[in-house]
Design an enzyme around this catalytic site. Structure first.
Site, PDB file in Angstrom:
ATOM      1  N   TYR A  33       0.845  -1.262  -0.133  1.00  0.00           N
ATOM      2  CA  TYR A  33       0.007   0.040  -0.164  1.00  0.00           C
ATOM      3  C   TYR A  33       1.003   1.300  -0.022  1.00  0.00           C
ATOM      4  O   TYR A  33       2.200   1.003   0.287  1.00  0.00           O
ATOM      5  CB  TYR A  33      -0.800   0.073   1.309  1.00  0.00           C
ATOM      6  CG  TYR A  33      -0.064   0.633   2.625  1.00  0.00           C
ATOM      7  CD1 TYR A  33       0.542  -0.457   3.172  1.00  0.00           C
ATOM      8  CD2 TYR A  33      -0.524   1.524   3.082  1.00  0.00           C
ATOM      9  CE1 TYR A  33       1.173  -0.405   4.271  1.00  0.00           C
ATOM     10  CE2 TYR A  33       0.116   2.046   4.470  1.00  0.00           C
ATOM     11  CZ  TYR A  33       0.889   0.936   5.072  1.00  0.00           C
ATOM     12  OH  TYR A  33       1.717   1.293   6.143  1.00  0.00           O
ATOM     13  N   ARG A  52       8.011   3.999  -4.880  1.00  0.00           N
ATOM     14  CA  ARG A  52       8.134   3.128  -3.708  1.00  0.00           C
ATOM     15  C   ARG A  52       6.967   1.949  -3.991  1.00  0.00           C
ATOM     16  O   ARG A  52       7.377   0.789  -3.746  1.00  0.00           O
ATOM     17  CB  ARG A  52       7.853   3.719  -2.504  1.00  0.00           C
ATOM     18  CG  ARG A  52       8.184   2.597  -1.252  1.00  0.00           C
ATOM     19  CD  ARG A  52       8.129   3.191   0.011  1.00  0.00           C
ATOM     20  NE  ARG A  52       6.853   3.924   0.222  1.00  0.00           N
ATOM     21  CZ  ARG A  52       6.558   4.599   1.554  1.00  0.00           C
ATOM     22  NH1 ARG A  52       7.815   5.105   2.260  1.00  0.00           N
ATOM     23  NH2 ARG A  52       5.551   5.225   1.640  1.00  0.00           N
ATOM     24  N   ARG A 100      -8.268 -20.163  -1.613  1.00  0.00           N
ATOM     25  CA  ARG A 100      -7.028 -20.116  -0.585  1.00  0.00           C
ATOM     26  C   ARG A 100      -6.473 -21.032  -0.828  1.00  0.00           C
ATOM     27  O   ARG A 100      -6.573 -22.261  -0.487  1.00  0.00           O
ATOM     28  CB  ARG A 100      -7.812 -20.201   0.781  1.00  0.00           C
ATOM     29  CG  ARG A 100      -6.739 -19.755   1.775  1.00  0.00           C
ATOM     30  CD  ARG A 100      -7.350 -19.789   3.155  1.00  0.00           C
ATOM     31  NE  ARG A 100      -6.315 -19.344   4.313  1.00  0.00           N
ATOM     32  CZ  ARG A 100      -5.481 -20.381   4.720  1.00  0.00           C
ATOM     33  NH1 ARG A 100      -5.623 -21.663   4.128  1.00  0.00           N
ATOM     34  NH2 ARG A 100      -4.636 -19.832   5.607  1.00  0.00           N
ATOM     35  N   HIS A 102      -1.773 -21.151  -0.215  1.00  0.00           N
ATOM     36  CA  HIS A 102      -0.636 -20.305  -0.009  1.00  0.00           C
ATOM     37  C   HIS A 102       0.297 -19.937  -1.168  1.00  0.00           C
ATOM     38  O   HIS A 102       0.426 -18.763  -1.401  1.00  0.00           O
ATOM     39  CB  HIS A 102       0.517 -21.045   1.007  1.00  0.00           C
ATOM     40  CG  HIS A 102      -0.064 -21.012   2.365  1.00  0.00           C
ATOM     41  ND1 HIS A 102      -1.422 -21.567   2.735  1.00  0.00           N
ATOM     42  CD2 HIS A 102       0.288 -20.433   3.558  1.00  0.00           C
ATOM     43  CE1 HIS A 102      -1.625 -21.490   4.212  1.00  0.00           C
ATOM     44  NE2 HIS A 102      -0.550 -21.008   4.528  1.00  0.00           N
ATOM     45  N   LYS A 147       6.477  -2.030   1.858  1.00  0.00           N
ATOM     46  CA  LYS A 147       5.372  -1.657   2.273  1.00  0.00           C
ATOM     47  C   LYS A 147       4.269  -2.350   2.394  1.00  0.00           C
ATOM     48  O   LYS A 147       3.268  -2.126   1.435  1.00  0.00           O
ATOM     49  CB  LYS A 147       5.125  -0.083   1.902  1.00  0.00           C
ATOM     50  CG  LYS A 147       4.249   0.843   2.778  1.00  0.00           C
ATOM     51  CD  LYS A 147       4.503   2.139   2.262  1.00  0.00           C
ATOM     52  CE  LYS A 147       3.141   3.078   3.035  1.00  0.00           C
ATOM     53  NZ  LYS A 147       3.473   3.032   4.270  1.00  0.00           N
ATOM     54  N   GLU A 180      12.506   1.938  13.657  1.00  0.00           N
ATOM     55  CA  GLU A 180      11.602   3.133  13.358  1.00  0.00           C
ATOM     56  C   GLU A 180      10.299   3.248  14.323  1.00  0.00           C
ATOM     57  O   GLU A 180      10.189   2.359  14.835  1.00  0.00           O
ATOM     58  CB  GLU A 180      11.314   3.068  11.811  1.00  0.00           C
ATOM     59  CG  GLU A 180      10.901   1.812  11.507  1.00  0.00           C
ATOM     60  CD  GLU A 180      10.361   1.636  10.074  1.00  0.00           C
ATOM     61  OE1 GLU A 180      10.200   2.474   9.272  1.00  0.00           O
ATOM     62  OE2 GLU A 180      10.393   0.285   9.798  1.00  0.00           O
ATOM     63  N   LEU A 205      11.532   0.959   6.615  1.00  0.00           N
ATOM     64  CA  LEU A 205      10.822   1.479   5.446  1.00  0.00           C
ATOM     65  C   LEU A 205      11.523   2.817   5.064  1.00  0.00           C
ATOM     66  O   LEU A 205      11.487   3.687   5.889  1.00  0.00           O
ATOM     67  CB  LEU A 205       9.282   1.783   5.854  1.00  0.00           C
ATOM     68  CG  LEU A 205       8.385   1.998   4.394  1.00  0.00           C
ATOM     69  CD1 LEU A 205       8.132   1.036   3.640  1.00  0.00           C
ATOM     70  CD2 LEU A 205       7.072   2.686   4.848  1.00  0.00           C
TER      71      LEU A 205
HETATM   72  N1  PMP Z   1       8.015   3.515   8.624  1.00  0.00           N
HETATM   73  C1  PMP Z   1       6.815   2.888   8.713  1.00  0.00           C
HETATM   74  C2  PMP Z   1       6.639   1.666   9.361  1.00  0.00           C
HETATM   75  C3  PMP Z   1       5.771   3.414   8.262  1.00  0.00           C
HETATM   76  O1  PMP Z   1       4.419   2.894   8.329  1.00  0.00           O
HETATM   77  C4  PMP Z   1       5.536   4.684   7.518  1.00  0.00           C
HETATM   78  C5  PMP Z   1       4.433   5.590   7.072  1.00  0.00           C
HETATM   79  N2  PMP Z   1       3.949   4.751   5.667  1.00  0.00           N
HETATM   80  C6  PMP Z   1       6.908   5.424   7.569  1.00  0.00           C
HETATM   81  C7  PMP Z   1       7.896   4.697   8.053  1.00  0.00           C
HETATM   82  C8  PMP Z   1       7.043   6.804   6.881  1.00  0.00           C
HETATM   83  O2  PMP Z   1       6.759   6.623   5.532  1.00  0.00           O
HETATM   84  P1  PMP Z   1       6.123   7.875   4.870  1.00  0.00           P
HETATM   85  O3  PMP Z   1       7.167   8.982   5.025  1.00  0.00           O
HETATM   86  O4  PMP Z   1       6.649   7.549   3.344  1.00  0.00           O
HETATM   87  O5  PMP Z   1       4.984   8.258   5.096  1.00  0.00           O
END
Ligand code: PMP
Length: 286
Positions: A33, A52, A100, A102, A147, A180, A205
């Protein structure tokens, strides 16, 4: 005005918008997403988010549901139908609907949904009081650079933060370094005035806001280094903040029980938050 969402080729009333129970996103979290901020009717960093998405899809060998340019058109159409001036566009692509099992289904089209959310005060300046974060073990998988919609550990972490009145949880790897937040990237400014954030790798991410803030820091001549930092170092930092598409650069003034700096938004955070706000507010192409 009723909300309109897009589901696999159709614009529908949000309340009626639904996917099949055998959508692999629903069954397995098999999807990816993006969240793009809309400020004054303009998407912020559209290209970065679509780049991304392309990377996430390719890492998981999920097909594009529509072409990249068609997706741009759909995003604009959802924004238009919702009269979205300030808010978020959410879009997700799953591997599609199949019985369904895997292993990946053959000859199945990927599935696309897009929704819009109004946030009128989105582009306000940050509260100088800042927010607090807690630290928790990072229990996620080894490909946090993708993501994926499989966000259960992130939800558990955010809920844990909420239950103690904190805004965010900073996840910590077994070596004691902060990876993060559950929905944001983590930053500190050391006592020497150096801006620090973790380098992009499989451990985090790579936020689109993160990359934009790095560019702003470079333009502003802020000393900057990409390296992991420990929880201990964060406790002793002069300033700290989080970044994401929806929160921009938000000052962090407490980490666990430790007050950061003087307990208010720091100077460098203010500068970067201000410049980022200017960036999102700049008029885009007509
Ligand atoms: N890390 C994670 C785990 C996130 O979910 C997000 C938000 N999507 C971010 C960092 C920040 O990413 P962005 O600046 O692209 O929103």
């Amino acid at each position: 005005m009723s909300r309109i969402s897009y589901v696999n080729g159709r614009y529908q009333h949000h309340l009626d918008a639904a996917v099949h129970i055998e959508d692999r996103g629903y069954l397995f979290g098999d999807g990816v997403y993006e969240v793009v901020t809309v400020v004054n009717g303009q998407m912020v960093d559209e290209d970065g988010h679509l780049n991304r998405l392309e990377r996430s899809l390719s890492e998981l060998t999920i097909k594009w549901p529509v072409t990249r340019s068609a997706l741009g058109v759909i995003l604009r159409e959802v924004a238009r139908r919702n009269k979205l001036r300030n808010g978020l566009l959410y879009f997700q692509v799953t591997r599609g609907v199949a019985r369904r099992s895997h292993e990946f289904p053959k000859n199945v089209a990927s599935a696309l949904v897009v929704s819009a959310k109004h946030i009128p005060k989105l582009n306000n300046a940050p509260d100088p009081e800042g927010v607090s974060v807690i630290t928790i073990p990072d229990i996620r998988w080894d490909r946090r650079d993708i993501k994926t919609i499989a966000l259960l550990p992130n939800c558990l972490g955010k809920q844990q933060a909420k239950e103690v009145g904190a805004y965010e949880a900073w996840q910590v790897d077994p070596d004691g370094t902060v990876t993060e937040g559950t929905s944001s990237n983590a930053w500190i400014i050391t006592q020497d005035g150096e801006l620090v954030t973790r380098p992009p790798a499989h451990t985090i991410l790579n936020g689109i806001t993160r990359m934009r803030i790095i560019e702003i820091a470079r333009q502003q001549g802020v000393p900057f280094v990409e390296r992991p930092f420990s929880v201990e170092e964060a406790y002793n930092a002069r300033e700290a903040f989080v970044s994401s598409a929806s929160s921009f650069a938000k000052p962090v003034t407490k980490i666990d029980d430790q007050v950061v700096g003087n307990g208010h938004m720091g100077e460098l955070t203010e500068l970067l938050a201000q410049k980022y706000l200017e960036f999102v507010n700049q008029p885009g192409p007509a």
